[in-house]
Enzyme design. Structure first.
Site, PDB file in Angstrom:
ATOM      1  N   HIS A   1       3.298  14.233 -34.197  1.00  0.00           N
ATOM      2  CA  HIS A   1       3.531  12.827 -33.844  1.00  0.00           C
ATOM      3  C   HIS A   1       3.168  12.635 -32.365  1.00  0.00           C
ATOM      4  CE1 HIS A   1       4.872   8.848 -34.138  1.00  0.00           C
ATOM      5  NE2 HIS A   1       6.159   8.995 -34.360  1.00  0.00           N
TER       6      HIS A   1
ATOM      7  N   GLN B   1       4.342   9.505 -30.152  1.00  0.00           N
ATOM      8  CA  GLN B   1       5.759   9.559 -29.814  1.00  0.00           C
ATOM      9  C   GLN B   1       5.973  10.392 -28.557  1.00  0.00           C
ATOM     10  OE1 GLN B   1       8.602   8.174 -31.545  1.00  0.00           O
ATOM     11  NE2 GLN B   1       9.481   8.768 -29.573  1.00  0.00           N
TER      12      GLN B   1
ATOM     13  N   ARG C   1      -1.377   6.774 -40.127  1.00  0.00           N
ATOM     14  CA  ARG C   1      -0.107   7.487 -40.382  1.00  0.00           C
ATOM     15  C   ARG C   1      -0.177   8.028 -41.803  1.00  0.00           C
ATOM     16  NH1 ARG C   1       6.141   5.969 -39.111  1.00  0.00           N
ATOM     17  NH2 ARG C   1       5.330   6.527 -37.068  1.00  0.00           N
TER      18      ARG C   1
ATOM     19  N   ARG D   1       6.846   3.475 -26.241  1.00  0.00           N
ATOM     20  CA  ARG D   1       5.810   3.637 -27.256  1.00  0.00           C
ATOM     21  C   ARG D   1       4.676   2.640 -27.016  1.00  0.00           C
ATOM     22  NH1 ARG D   1       6.981   5.860 -32.103  1.00  0.00           N
ATOM     23  NH2 ARG D   1       4.718   5.866 -32.204  1.00  0.00           N
TER      24      ARG D   1
ATOM     25  N   CYS E   1      13.636   9.859 -31.425  1.00  0.00           N
ATOM     26  CA  CYS E   1      12.436   9.041 -31.683  1.00  0.00           C
ATOM     27  C   CYS E   1      12.755   7.799 -32.496  1.00  0.00           C
ATOM     28  CB  CYS E   1      11.378   9.885 -32.366  1.00  0.00           C
ATOM     29  SG  CYS E   1      11.929  10.620 -33.915  1.00  0.00           S
TER      30      CYS E   1
ATOM     31  N   ASP F   1      16.051  14.510 -34.013  1.00  0.00           N
ATOM     32  CA  ASP F   1      15.340  13.660 -34.983  1.00  0.00           C
ATOM     33  C   ASP F   1      16.029  13.880 -36.333  1.00  0.00           C
ATOM     34  OD1 ASP F   1      13.463  12.093 -36.337  1.00  0.00           O
ATOM     35  OD2 ASP F   1      11.909  13.647 -36.340  1.00  0.00           O
TER      36      ASP F   1
HETATM   37  N1   CP Z   1       9.550   6.799 -33.982  1.00  0.00           N
HETATM   38  C1   CP Z   1       8.704   6.230 -34.863  1.00  0.00           C
HETATM   39  O1   CP Z   1       7.547   6.651 -35.026  1.00  0.00           O
HETATM   40  O2   CP Z   1       9.238   5.168 -35.509  1.00  0.00           O
HETATM   41  P1   CP Z   1       8.588   4.390 -36.736  1.00  0.00           P
HETATM   42  O3   CP Z   1       8.606   5.321 -37.919  1.00  0.00           O
HETATM   43  O4   CP Z   1       9.475   3.191 -36.928  1.00  0.00           O
HETATM   44  O5   CP Z   1       7.179   4.014 -36.368  1.00  0.00           O
HETATM   45  N1  NVA Z   2      10.275  13.292 -38.366  1.00  0.00           N
HETATM   46  C1  NVA Z   2      10.347  11.902 -38.747  1.00  0.00           C
HETATM   47  C2  NVA Z   2       9.890  11.031 -37.632  1.00  0.00           C
HETATM   48  C3  NVA Z   2       9.954   9.564 -37.904  1.00  0.00           C
HETATM   49  C4  NVA Z   2       9.456   8.738 -36.770  1.00  0.00           C
HETATM   50  C5  NVA Z   2       9.505  11.672 -39.985  1.00  0.00           C
HETATM   51  O1  NVA Z   2       8.397  12.221 -40.070  1.00  0.00           O
HETATM   52  O2  NVA Z   2       9.955  10.957 -40.876  1.00  0.00           O
END
Ligand code: CP
Ligand code: NVA
Length: 307
Positions: free
Chosen positions: A129, A132, A102, A292, A264, A224
């Protein structure tokens, strides 16, 4: 044998329609208990951003597969002290079987993929993502029994989630509408790619600034956060710009009567979604979060060639 063995998933569009279908079918079978593969593989988690769902669902999924997980948080590895990614990638490649990263820049994922043989999974970047969206597609298919021809409307910021929804939706034949303020549209190259995929799957891609028009006939309404991780400084200034894009009772009154609400998570109640919307009967956010785990387990089973 999985066609995905050894592959990287940096974008949801690294999978073809058939490959994404394979992962979704596998996710459903893993969830129902029809199959329960077992392995002694080791997953690394290298996360430069916070995470609850992705971190825990990957960890539990690998434990349930019989494998182990190593937390490679930059604060406890040399990564946080500036060791080059290309060096880290080549070293981790010698220990791990699979690595989920990530990060901010999509190019960092490409560096990991270029310098290692093991599968690299994008566990969220500023651009996409994919994990997701596999879970989101699983949730929509569980609800409506199909994906093809379903209209999914995303309202809010044209961010990583919107980008992957465009590509994943197009791959599986969903009509994807994105409603966002001018200046906050999804990445143009992603939109063009989604439109190209859509010509092969018969889906329709629409980008608009009109949320009411966009949700008409929608079976799934998705939102989101208005400011993603790394954009915290912009959050307050964005609230008035995004207010017309809030998912609330009024907006949902224009969607299909059976429409579901997806997010999400984490959610900012009172901003992109109201408390009533996320807690109401149309919300599927907890199933979505559960999926997930099944979706990522399926992805790992495929990439590790466990079946
Ligand atoms: N939706 C999602 O990716 O959540 P987290 O940031 O908690 O992993
Ligand atoms: N768009 C958000 C998604 C979090 C799961 C971010 O990148 O913070």
């Amino acid at each position: 044998m999985s066609t995905l063995k050894g592959r990287d998933v940096l974008s949801i569009a690294d999978l073809s329609t058939e490959e994404l279908r394979e992962v979704l079918d596998l996710a459903a079978k893993l969830k129902s208990g029809e199959i329960a593969p077992n392995c002694r593989k080791v997953l690394g988690l290298l996360f430069y951003k916070a995470s609850t769902r992705t971190r825990v669902s990957f960890t539990v999924a690998m434990y349930q597969l019989g494998g182990q997980v190593i937390d490679l948080n930059p604060s406890v590895t040399q990564v946080g002290r500036g060791e080059p990614l290309a060096d880290t990638a080549r070293v981790l490649d010698r220990y791990l079987d699979i690595l989920a990263v990530r990060t901010f820049k999509q190019e960092d994922l490409e560096t990991f993929a270029n310098y290692s043989e093991i599968p690299i999974i994008n566990a969220l970047s500023d651009l996409e993502h994919p994990c997701q969206i596999i879970a989101d597609l699983q949730t929509i298919e569980e609800t409506f029994g199909t994906l093809s021809g379903i209209t999914l409307t995303y309202v809010g910021d044209g961010n990583n989630v919107a980008n992957s929804l465009l590509l994943g939706g197009a791959l599986m034949g969903l009509n994807v509408r994105i409603a966002c303020p001018e200046g906050y549209r999804p990445d143009i190259s992603i939109v063009e790619r989604a439109k190209a995929i859509a010509t092969t799957t018969g889906s329709e891609i629409v980008i608009t600034d009109d949320p009411v028009e966009a949700v008409k006939g929608a079976k799934a309404v998705y939102t989101d956060v208005w400011a993603s991780m790394g954009q915290e400084d912009l959050a307050d200034a964005r609230i008035p710009i995004f207010q017309p894009y809030q998912v609330n009772d009024e907006l949902m009154s224009h969607a299909d009567r059976d429409a579901i609400i997806l997010h999400c998570l984490p959610a900012h109640r009172g901003e992109e979604i109201t408390d009533r919307a996320i807690e109401g009967k149309q919300s599927r956010v907890w199933d979505q979060a559960e999926n997930r785990m099944h979706a990522q387990k399926a992805l790992m089973v495929s990439l590790l060639g466990l079946l």
